[in-house]
Design an enzyme around this catalytic site. Structure first.
Site, PDB file in Angstrom:
ATOM      1  N   GLY A  36       0.832  -1.195   0.000  1.00 33.49           N
ATOM      2  CA  GLY A  36       0.000   0.000   0.000  1.00 33.49           C
ATOM      3  C   GLY A  36       0.863   1.239   0.000  1.00 33.49           C
ATOM      4  N   VAL A  41       2.535  -5.012   3.500  1.00 35.80           N
ATOM      5  CA  VAL A  41       1.808  -5.719   4.556  1.00 35.80           C
ATOM      6  C   VAL A  41       2.140  -7.206   4.465  1.00 35.80           C
ATOM      7  CG1 VAL A  41      -0.441  -6.193   5.575  1.00 35.80           C
ATOM      8  CG2 VAL A  41      -0.040  -4.014   4.406  1.00 35.80           C
ATOM      9  N   LYS A  56       2.535  -4.378   9.101  1.00 37.41           N
ATOM     10  CA  LYS A  56       2.790  -3.382   8.069  1.00 37.41           C
ATOM     11  C   LYS A  56       4.168  -2.785   8.327  1.00 37.41           C
ATOM     12  CE  LYS A  56      -0.255  -0.773   6.179  1.00 37.41           C
ATOM     13  NZ  LYS A  56      -1.281   0.247   5.852  1.00 37.41           N
ATOM     14  N   ASP A 211      -9.553   7.727   3.629  1.00 38.60           N
ATOM     15  CA  ASP A 211      -9.124   6.906   2.484  1.00 38.60           C
ATOM     16  C   ASP A 211     -10.015   5.670   2.376  1.00 38.60           C
ATOM     17  OD1 ASP A 211      -7.652   6.280   0.241  1.00 38.60           O
ATOM     18  OD2 ASP A 211      -6.075   5.250   1.356  1.00 38.60           O
ATOM     19  N   ASN A 216      -9.613  -0.976   1.271  1.00 40.13           N
ATOM     20  CA  ASN A 216      -9.534  -0.855   2.726  1.00 40.13           C
ATOM     21  C   ASN A 216     -10.767  -1.385   3.437  1.00 40.13           C
ATOM     22  OD1 ASN A 216      -6.970   0.225   2.761  1.00 40.13           O
ATOM     23  ND2 ASN A 216      -7.692   2.342   2.618  1.00 40.13           N
TER      24      ASN A 216
END
Length: 565
Positions: A36, A41, A56, A211, A216
């Site tokens: 991302g 991740v 992450k 976002d 997501n």
């Protein structure tokens, strides 16, 4: 804290070290899940507690102080949230040039992958949940990635981010049938309602996601939705975070206020983005389509969304109202909170009337008016002024006629003059307004009106000049203009004393010159204003703007015809 090897076989963190089996603090990496904007991740295991986590890790390209601070804000924001539909944060750590975040590992797939699968499905029996199971059954090991290399997703400049790749440019026949099924529409509404409830919890804690997108939102094997990646969340009470002018977020799902940078970024931004997700889930198509980033951002700000029912006839009027209230370009017209959006979806699912108003697909004129040249504004103002001036002049003449002529004929003349005055005023206002909004008819009407004004002014000037010459050359005028002979003087009379304070005698020549001055001023003004209007409406820039406005309206009509048909 430093890297720890769990066994002699584990590789140290060097330029040639790969991700397989590396320990970062208390976490051992097992495989890469994805990448991302904030890093890569991984699926990992916390050694001390023997539990799986999603780890992450920031790449080396994000070692600047601002990037680290942004990464820490991500963890702090998510750690404040306790909701079953929000992935929980367990731990945040930093070691040399690497920061990492350990969070709850969701055994599921992103809505992005699910929607891509449904768009190309070969079975009308597919659905969100079956697509999740199919996707999880096909997991394969990810290729190794070196920790000392910049992360793939952020190797380029932020402004050069490509548009999301469209994996399903054409829906399969089964997908077209699937999206019109009542089961699909209802299941989509349930998923978005649960996501809205999770957002409502985050907003109550003072956290905005900023976002929201299909990437997501995860669906697990049991059909529950989970919000992840609060990487660009901003606290309402965090005064240290400032807006730098850089676009933050995924462009396709950005709210208009995020694109323009105008106005506060609050909870309604998340509501807009979630509304776009709902739109895409119902249609299995991107809610906004553009050829490049610039067109995409302009579309977000200025172009209205086509009614969702035009792309999916199975969407009921109530659900359509919900979708388009959530995606209004003006934040004040959206739902005031995510809880209100969730409540309206609950009403829809229960078969009750919703609070959202009917959506009307209208052209947004802001894209046209934003590019309006100053010459057009000048021409419109001149028409407004002329219409008002002529209206007042004719009204004055009409009132004078009514006072001087009390017979029936005078009343009729006054009524006609009043009607003409009002028609001129209304026509001038409509013409000026048409110019301001780029109506093609108004441009050529304005050119015709300006030409008529110039011709009328010239004819009036010529006529007045000819009348003056005729008057001055006539015998009666000559006798009238010549001063009378002085009276015979009486020698015995005493001449009156000279009064130097007396004004000069008013002569016929002075009267004619006054008439000439009175009428020449409006004639000259008519010539000047008509010439200015002609120049304003015939410049190249004006012509290009009117062509641009015509193309925008033609595109809007074409979209209506294509989608409505």
């Amino acid at each position: 804290m430093s890297y720890i090897a769990s066994s002699p076989e584990r590789l140290p963190l060097t330029a040639g070290a790969l991700e397989a089996g590396v320990l970062i603090g208390d976490f051992r990496i097992e495989r890469r899940i994805g990448a991302g904007g904030m890093g890569i991740v991984y699926e990992a295991r916390q050694v001390s507690l023997d539990r799986p986590v999603a780890l992450k890790v920031l790449g080396q390209a994000l070692t600047r102080g601002t990037d680290v601070a942004r990464f820490q804000r991500e963890a702090q924001a998510a750690a404040r949230l306790r909701h079953p539909a929000i992935a929980q944060v367990f731990y945040i750590g930093q070691d040399r040039h690497l920061c990492y975040l350990a969070m709850e590992l969701i055994d599921g797939s992103s809505l992005r992958r699910v929607l891509d699968r449904l768009g190309t499905t070969a079975s009308i029996e597919s659905g969100l949940d079956s697509a999740v199971r199919d996707d999880l059954s096909g997991h394969a090991s990810a290729e190794p990635v070196r920790f000392d290399q910049p992360t793939e997703a952020i190797a380029g400049e932020p402004s050069a981010d490509p548009l999301p790749a469209e994996l399903n440019p054409y829906l399969s026949p089964q997908a077209l049938e699937l999206r019109t099924s009542g089961g699909h529409v209802r299941r989509v509404s349930e998923v978005v309602r649960d996501a809205a409830q999770a957002l409502a919890h985050a907003h109550e804690q003072g956290v905005i996601h900023r976002d929201i997108k299909p990437d997501n939102l995860l669906l697990d094997r049991r059909g529950r939705v989970h919000l992840i990646d609060f990487g660009i969340a901003r606290f309402f009470d965090d005064q240290a975070v400032t807006y730098t002018g850089q676009l933050v977020g995924t462009p396709l799902y950005m709210s208009p206020e995020q694109v323009t940078g105008r106005g506060a970024i609050d909870a309604r931004t998340d509501i807009y983005s979630l509304g776009l997700v709902l739109y895409e889930m119902l249609t299995l198509r991107p809610p906004i389509e553009a050829t490049n980033r610039e067109n995409l951002l302009r579309t977000i700000v200025t172009k209205p969304l086509p009614p969702v029912s035009w792309r999916n006839s199975a969407v009921s009027p109530d659900l359509e109202r919900i979708v388009h209230k959530a995606t209004q370009k003006d934040p004040d017209l959206r739902y005031a909170s995510a809880a209100d959006l969730a409540a309206d979806l609950d009403r829809y699912l229960a078969g009750k009337p919703v609070t959202a108003a009917v959506y009307h697909f209208r052209l947004d004129e802001r894209e046209i008016t934003a590019a309006r040249p100053g010459e057009v504004v000048l021409a419109a103002v001149i028409f407004f002024m002329l219409a008002f001036f002529l209206f007042m002049s004719i009204e004055s003449i009409a009132l004078m006629t009514g006072l001087m002529v009390f017979q029936q004929q005078g009343s009729i003349i006054m009524a006609v003059e009043l009607v003409v005055a009002f028609l001129i005023l209304i026509g001038g206002i409509l013409l000026g307004r048409g110019l301001l909004f780029g109506r093609s008819w108004s441009r050529w009407s304005g050119v015709a009106a300006a030409t008529l004004l110039i011709v009328a002014s010239i004819m009036a000037g010529v006529g007045m000049g000819m009348a003056m010459v005729a008057v001055l050359t006539s015998d009666a005028a000559s006798a009238w203009l010549e001063p009378p002979p002085p009276p015979t003087a009486d020698p015995a009379a005493t001449p009156p004393p000279a009064d130097e304070s007396m004004e000069p005698e008013f002569t016929p020549k002075t009267f004619l010159l006054a008439i000439l001055a009175v009428y020449s001023v409006p004639i000259l003004m008519g010539l000047l204003l008509g010439g200015v209007v002609l120049w304003s409406l015939l410049t190249r820039r004006t012509a290009e703007w009117f062509r641009f406005a015509r193309d925008i309206r033609s595109e809007h009509r074409r979209m209506r015809e294509e989608l409505a048909g």
